[in-house]
Scaffold this active site. Structure first.
Site, short mmCIF file in Angstrom:
data_model
loop_
_atom_site.label_atom_id
_atom_site.label_comp_id
_atom_site.label_asym_id
_atom_site.label_seq_id
_atom_site.Cartn_x
_atom_site.Cartn_y
_atom_site.Cartn_z
CG ASP A 113 -13.75 -2.09 0.73
OD1 ASP A 113 -13.00 -3.62 0.33
OD2 ASP A 113 -13.28 -0.92 -0.04
CD GLU A 115 -2.62 -1.16 2.43
OE1 GLU A 115 -3.59 -1.59 2.33
OE2 GLU A 115 -2.11 -1.15 4.24
#
Length: 247
Positions: free
Chosen positions: A128, A8
């Site tokens: 998500d 990330e």
């Protein structure tokens, strides 16, 4: 089951987030390009990169991500704020093996269907989940969409897969996370990639037997050295079936 070692990237650095809190990143003092090369050297077939600045709509990590794609020499699955066809095609042209779409799928489902038809098996749906509903805008906005209905809406699209993250259980409650993800995996024909479920190699061993889980993303546990990537990949491989010996 495929292990997706995950980076990330925020402001050019490798980070980890807890429950998506971009304001409170854990910064890892490692070189992103060298780390990607190490993933490949350990035997990874794929890796995943999320552009956190892309999620926020600021910053510029494009040059770094291009360097990661070139240096890794394995296919890269790329996520982070894809909101136009031009942006998706920009990265496919620059070598991204897959592009991950979440928010735009919730806001403009027809757009995702068209995109998947234009780039079959290169588009991944991100789901998500928080308190039983789909979150958008990088886990920042609560929607009225329920996960199973959301996934079912794309069952006929030629997707490469579906990434499922249970934000409720991210980091703290791993068993709950596996339960939510496995329940959704049983309801879709698409291969599911689990996110946020691995803290030890034992978790890999358990997850590989869950129906329709084709892969798992591992980020924080690799960077903290709680999981050895080569060992995780070995554990994730299918075990050869015993064959009876005939006289």
């Amino acid at each position: 089951m495929i292990i997706y070692p995950t980076l990330e990237i925020l402001n050019g650095k490798c980070v980890s987030l807890t429950r998506g809190r971009l304001a409170e990143p854990v910064i890892w003092h490692v070189d992103p390009v060298e780390t990607a090369q190490q993933f490949a050297a350990a035997g990874a077939e794929w890796m995943h990169v999320t552009d956190m600045n892309g999620l926020r709509g600021d910053g510029e990590n494009d040059a770094l991500i291009e360097e990661i794609i070139r240096a890794a020499r394995i296919p890269v699955q790329l996520g982070g704020g894809f909101r136009s066809r031009e942006r998706v095609e920009h990265w496919i042209d620059r070598g991204a093996g897959r592009v991950v779409i979440g928010t735009m799928a919730a806001q403009e489902p027809d757009w995702l269907h068209q995109l998947a038809k234009r780039h079959p098996d290169q588009i991944v749906l991100a789901v998500d989940i928080y308190q039983g509903h789909v979150m958008t805008e990088g886990w920042q906005k609560y929607s009225a969409l329920e996960p199973d209905t959301f996934i079912a809406a794309f069952d006929q699209a030629p997707l490469a897969g579906v990434i499922v993250t249970d934000i409720d259980a991210d980091i703290e409650d791993q068993d709950g996370s596996v339960g939510v993800i496995s329940g959704l995996a049983a309801k879709t024909r698409h291969a599911v990639i689990a996110r946020g479920t691995i803290r030890t190699v034992d978790d890999v061993a358990r997850l590989k037997y869950v129906y329709n889980i084709s892969g798992t993303m591992i980020g924080r546990a690799l960077l903290s050295k709680d999981v050895n990537l080569a060992e995780a990949i070995a554990v994730a491989r299918p075990e050869p079936e015993r064959v009876a010996e005939f006289q």
